[in-house]
Design an enzyme around this catalytic site. Structure first.
Site, PDB file in Angstrom:
ATOM      1  N   GLY A  40       0.812  -1.209   0.000  1.00 16.42           N
ATOM      2  CA  GLY A  40       0.000   0.000   0.000  1.00 16.42           C
ATOM      3  C   GLY A  40       0.850   1.265   0.000  1.00 16.42           C
ATOM      4  O   GLY A  40       0.536   2.249  -0.671  1.00 16.42           O
ATOM      5  N   THR A  41       1.927   1.225   0.747  1.00 19.21           N
ATOM      6  CA  THR A  41       2.799   2.394   0.846  1.00 19.21           C
ATOM      7  C   THR A  41       3.389   2.763  -0.508  1.00 19.21           C
ATOM      8  O   THR A  41       3.428   3.940  -0.884  1.00 19.21           O
ATOM      9  CB  THR A  41       3.928   2.121   1.867  1.00 19.21           C
ATOM     10  OG1 THR A  41       3.338   1.840   3.127  1.00 19.21           O
ATOM     11  CG2 THR A  41       4.850   3.317   1.997  1.00 19.21           C
ATOM     12  N   ASN A  50      -7.594   3.366   9.669  1.00 21.52           N
ATOM     13  CA  ASN A  50      -7.108   2.089  10.182  1.00 21.52           C
ATOM     14  C   ASN A  50      -7.277   1.944  11.690  1.00 21.52           C
ATOM     15  O   ASN A  50      -7.453   0.841  12.202  1.00 21.52           O
ATOM     16  CB  ASN A  50      -5.650   1.876   9.795  1.00 21.52           C
ATOM     17  CG  ASN A  50      -4.789   3.069  10.119  1.00 21.52           C
ATOM     18  OD1 ASN A  50      -5.088   4.200   9.738  1.00 21.52           O
ATOM     19  ND2 ASN A  50      -3.709   2.834  10.842  1.00 21.52           N
ATOM     20  N   GLN A  64      -7.876  -0.087   4.018  1.00 21.56           N
ATOM     21  CA  GLN A  64      -8.783  -0.706   4.989  1.00 21.56           C
ATOM     22  C   GLN A  64     -10.192  -0.885   4.438  1.00 21.56           C
ATOM     23  O   GLN A  64     -10.987  -1.636   4.995  1.00 21.56           O
ATOM     24  CB  GLN A  64      -8.845   0.135   6.278  1.00 21.56           C
ATOM     25  CG  GLN A  64      -7.523   0.266   7.010  1.00 21.56           C
ATOM     26  CD  GLN A  64      -7.035  -1.026   7.640  1.00 21.56           C
ATOM     27  OE1 GLN A  64      -7.780  -2.013   7.750  1.00 21.56           O
ATOM     28  NE2 GLN A  64      -5.784  -1.051   8.048  1.00 21.56           N
ATOM     29  N   GLY A  75      -2.630  -6.153  -0.279  1.00 20.13           N
ATOM     30  CA  GLY A  75      -3.104  -7.532  -0.265  1.00 20.13           C
ATOM     31  C   GLY A  75      -3.329  -8.098   1.122  1.00 20.13           C
ATOM     32  O   GLY A  75      -4.360  -8.726   1.388  1.00 20.13           O
ATOM     33  N   HIS A  76      -2.385  -7.827   2.023  1.00 21.63           N
ATOM     34  CA  HIS A  76      -2.425  -8.566   3.297  1.00 21.63           C
ATOM     35  C   HIS A  76      -3.517  -8.095   4.244  1.00 21.63           C
ATOM     36  O   HIS A  76      -3.690  -8.670   5.315  1.00 21.63           O
ATOM     37  CB  HIS A  76      -1.051  -8.537   3.973  1.00 21.63           C
ATOM     38  CG  HIS A  76      -0.689  -7.226   4.596  1.00 21.63           C
ATOM     39  ND1 HIS A  76      -0.709  -7.041   5.947  1.00 21.63           N
ATOM     40  CD2 HIS A  76      -0.292  -6.066   4.048  1.00 21.63           C
ATOM     41  CE1 HIS A  76      -0.329  -5.798   6.209  1.00 21.63           C
ATOM     42  NE2 HIS A  76      -0.072  -5.193   5.070  1.00 21.63           N
ATOM     43  N   THR A  85      10.559  -7.833 -12.005  1.00 15.69           N
ATOM     44  CA  THR A  85       9.814  -9.072 -12.246  1.00 15.69           C
ATOM     45  C   THR A  85       8.650  -9.201 -11.277  1.00 15.69           C
ATOM     46  O   THR A  85       8.786  -8.911 -10.085  1.00 15.69           O
ATOM     47  CB  THR A  85      10.768 -10.279 -12.122  1.00 15.69           C
ATOM     48  OG1 THR A  85      11.810 -10.110 -13.068  1.00 15.69           O
ATOM     49  CG2 THR A  85      10.039 -11.593 -12.383  1.00 15.69           C
ATOM     50  N   CYS A 106       3.988   2.847  23.964  1.00  9.36           N
ATOM     51  CA  CYS A 106       4.896   3.393  24.969  1.00  9.36           C
ATOM     52  C   CYS A 106       6.326   3.082  24.604  1.00  9.36           C
ATOM     53  O   CYS A 106       6.985   2.267  25.207  1.00  9.36           O
ATOM     54  CB  CYS A 106       4.582   2.842  26.345  1.00  9.36           C
ATOM     55  SG  CYS A 106       5.749   3.408  27.580  1.00  9.36           S
TER      56      CYS A 106
END
Lengths: 277, 392
Positions: free
Chosen positions: B74-75, B156, B184, B205-206, B242, B330
């Site tokens: 996505g990035t 997200n 999302q 995809g993930h 590829t 944190c």
């Protein structure tokens, strides 16, 4: 995911001494909700000995584990001993903390200090000082102390240990300069404590000339006078007054009060300045 | 509930590869391993399979498969889209986005100057308490100088859904290019790009049961495009390198399944989410729902438990193998609560204790009951320990 030691996990899952001591006579309250972690340490101290210690902590797993560890470490301890506990000791008790979480152990040490100060009716120096990191309210005194105590060498390390700079990051430049300042102070202290190195005559002459040029001549020239370095023999510095100074009745005073004082301060304590006869 | 079973409620982070997807991919590792660019049938048939996958994605998104470029994530899609638009409009120096974007867009927009060597004015639209953007404010931000708008379809962290179709229309009316990070949203919200004015759309995809390492960039036909990588002629010269064949095949299959399961996602999954949310909000005092309750993804709920800290909650949940996320990280580098919750003005008593639960079609009611059974005690235990807990 954090790679916590088994001890950290164990103290997080089964924290010891949770709660508040009844009739506590030493209370340390550090951190805040807005900062994301806070610790309230309550102590019962009798005959300068911590007989009971409890905590309440808002924070992540390592904050809770550090608090639990701290109370276990100090129970039954003389205050004089407890005062010596550092954040590194707390981290060590837990078998180590991820470096990004070291501030949790610092919070433990701070709460302990605050509780002891409260018992003694004192004000902590760390509550004074200038706030550098506004996001987390960390002062220059706290930062300088962490740099010295934990031998910090980068802004990132300062953030890991004190949280300063972990919010908006606007204070990074200030952290950088505090770091430089503290490190260079540290180095100076080391030099002062060392035995003064023996200077060669050549080094001595160079330094004396330098001080005369910077600190002495400008003043003399205003009065139409000057000074010349004739010789250096061991601790004896032989000078000759020039111009108006030659006939000045106070040249003896000038040499002792001004020249000798400056040279002793800036070159060598043992120097004796004399006028060429 | 078996003691060793993982209850996975972190599907906005990543999802399980669907068994059907895995099965579809398997032959492309050891049997059909040819290069799609090859002249021989052995490789060529793989090229045909890649194009079939492209069509599967196209039918989920309602676009022509020729408008789709396979990327690595996505990035990559986000960066390619935004930088393409800027390059195509060298005279325009303004970008419109929101304060709650994913880092893939947020960090890019904040660093456009150093990325491109050109100075840009970036409008980051603020959001209301429930995470929505004021539409008039958005429209007013658009100007002749605006090179691109980049606004996520669904958030997200909170699942809040922006009115992207309307926003894209407003941009088009003013001649401004529109990109949406739909990572999302795809598979949860019906999308028909043919009927929309979106110029670029990113997906990954993930997040919908395909493997990690494959994404999509939709580029409307005729829209400016500048490749992110230069090299071979793959993807019709739009993305050199590829093809990640097996993952592409997996993504195609996952899109086909997502289309089939859209109804279940908005039915059964939504009901489970609502049951979880309602259960937690009623059994745990001082729990606050973050984000608009209506305009939201069907699978996500983000709840703050006041006076306790997120990591501690997650690690207690971890003991029961319940997986979720927290808006609070944190770490010393990011001690502040998430930029999304901050932008929404979530009170600081609640910002550090936010937990995001995100479901998928693989979650069961038994799992939700298990979580509802465990959570109250976890929160109560931590509150007992919190110096700020004022009691019920």
């Amino acid at each position: 995911m954090w790679l916590y030691t088994d001890t950290v996990t164990e103290h997080f899952q089964n924290p010891r001494n949770v709660g508040e001591v009844d009739n506590a006579n030493g209370v340390g309250d550090v951190g805040s909700l807005a900062c994301g972690d806070a610790l309230k340490l309550t102590l019962k101290i009798e005959d300068e000995c911590i007989i009971e210690a409890k905590f309440k902590t808002f924070g992540c797993a390592s904050a809770i584990a550090s608090s639990s560890a701290l109370t276990e470490m100090i129970k039954g301890m003389e205050i004089a001993e407890a005062e010596k506990i550092t954040n590194e000791d707390i981290a060590e008790f837990l078998g180590g903390l991820p470096k990004e979480k070291m501030h949790c152990s610092v919070m433990g040490r701070e709460a302990l200090e605050a509780a002891i100060a409260d018992y003694r009716g004192e004000t902590l120096p760390s509550t004074e000082g200038q706030v550098v990191c506004e996001c987390f309210g960390v002062t220059d005194l706290e930062i300088t102390r962490a740099i010295k105590e934990s031998n910090l060498r980068s802004v990132e390390e300062i953030t890991n240990f004190t949280k300063a700079g972990g919010g908006c990051g606007k204070c990074e430049d200030q952290l950088e300069s505090l770091l430089r300042q503290t490190i260079s102070e540290g180095l100076q202290i080391v030099e002062v404590n060392k035995k003064p190195k023996r200077m060669t005559t050549l080094q001595k002459i160079k330094k004396i000339e330098d001080v005369l040029e910077r600190e002495v001549r400008p003043g003399l020239r205003l009065d139409g006078g000057d000074i010349e370095l004739i010789d250096v023999d061991g601790d004896f510095v032989i000078v000759s007054m020039r111009g108006q100074c030659t006939s000045c009745a106070k040249s003896e005073t000038t040499i002792k009060e001004l020249v000798e004082k400056k040279l002793r301060e800036q070159v060598l304590e043992t120097l004796i300045v004399e006028e060429e006869k | 509930m078996a003691a060793d079973k993982v209850v996975y409620l972190d599907n906005n982070a990543t999802t399980m590869v669907a068994p059907e997807v895995y099965e579809a991919m398997a032959p492309y590792f050891t049997e059909l391993y040819g290069n799609p660019s090859s002249m021989h049938t052995f490789g060529g048939q793989v090229g045909v399979a890649v194009d079939r996958a492209r069509q599967q994605v196209g039918s989920l998104l309602g676009c022509d498969s020729a408008e789709l470029v396979f990327t690595s994530c996505g990035t990559e899609s986000d960066s390619t889209a935004i930088l393409s638009a800027l390059r195509a409009n060298p005279d325009k120096r303004h970008v419109v986005t929101t304060r709650v974007e994913h880092p893939a867009v947020k960090n890019l927009c904040e660093n456009l100057g150093s990325m491109t060597g050109t100075k840009y004015r970036v409008t980051m639209l603020k959001v209301s308490e429930d995470g929505l953007v004021d539409f008039d404010e958005y429209v007013n931000a658009l100007s002749e100088d605006t090179a691109i708008v980049s606004i996520m379809w669904a958030n997200n962290e909170t699942g809040v859904v922006f009115p992207v179709p309307e926003m894209a229309r407003a941009a088009k009316d003013r001649g401004v290019l529109f990109h949406t990070d739909a990572v999302q949203a795809v598979g949860k919200i019906p999308i028909n790009l043919k009927e929309l004015d979106i110029d670029y759309l990113s997906m990954s995809g993930h997040k919908l049961h395909a493997p990690k390492g494959v994404g999509i960039l939709y580029v409307r036909r005729g829209t400016a495009y500048a490749p992110f990588m230069t090299g071979g002629h793959q993807e019709h010269g739009r993305r050199a390198g590829t093809e990640n064949v097996a993952s592409i095949i997996g993504l195609g299959k996952a899109c086909e399944l997502a289309g089939e399961k859209m109804e279940e996602e908005n039915g059964r999954v939504k009901e489970l989410r609502d049951k979880l949310e309602h259960g937690l909000m009623t059994s745990i005092p001082r729990a606050i729902l973050n984000g608009n309750k209506e305009q939201r993804l069907p699978n996500t709920t983000n709840i703050s438990f006041e006076y306790v800290e997120g990591e501690a909650i997650l690690l207690h949940m971890n003991r029961f193998k319940i997986c979720a996320s927290s808006g609070s990280a944190c770490t010393s580098g990011s001690l502040e609560p998430s930029h999304v919750l901050r932008a929404m003005g979530v009170p600081f008593t609640a910002a550090h204790g936010s937990i995001r639960f995100s479901l998928s079609v693989y979650n069961t009611e038994e799992e939700i009951d298990f979580v509802l059974d465990k959570m109250p005690a976890i929160i109560a235990e931590l509150r007992e320990m919190s110096p700020f807990w004022p009691g019920q």
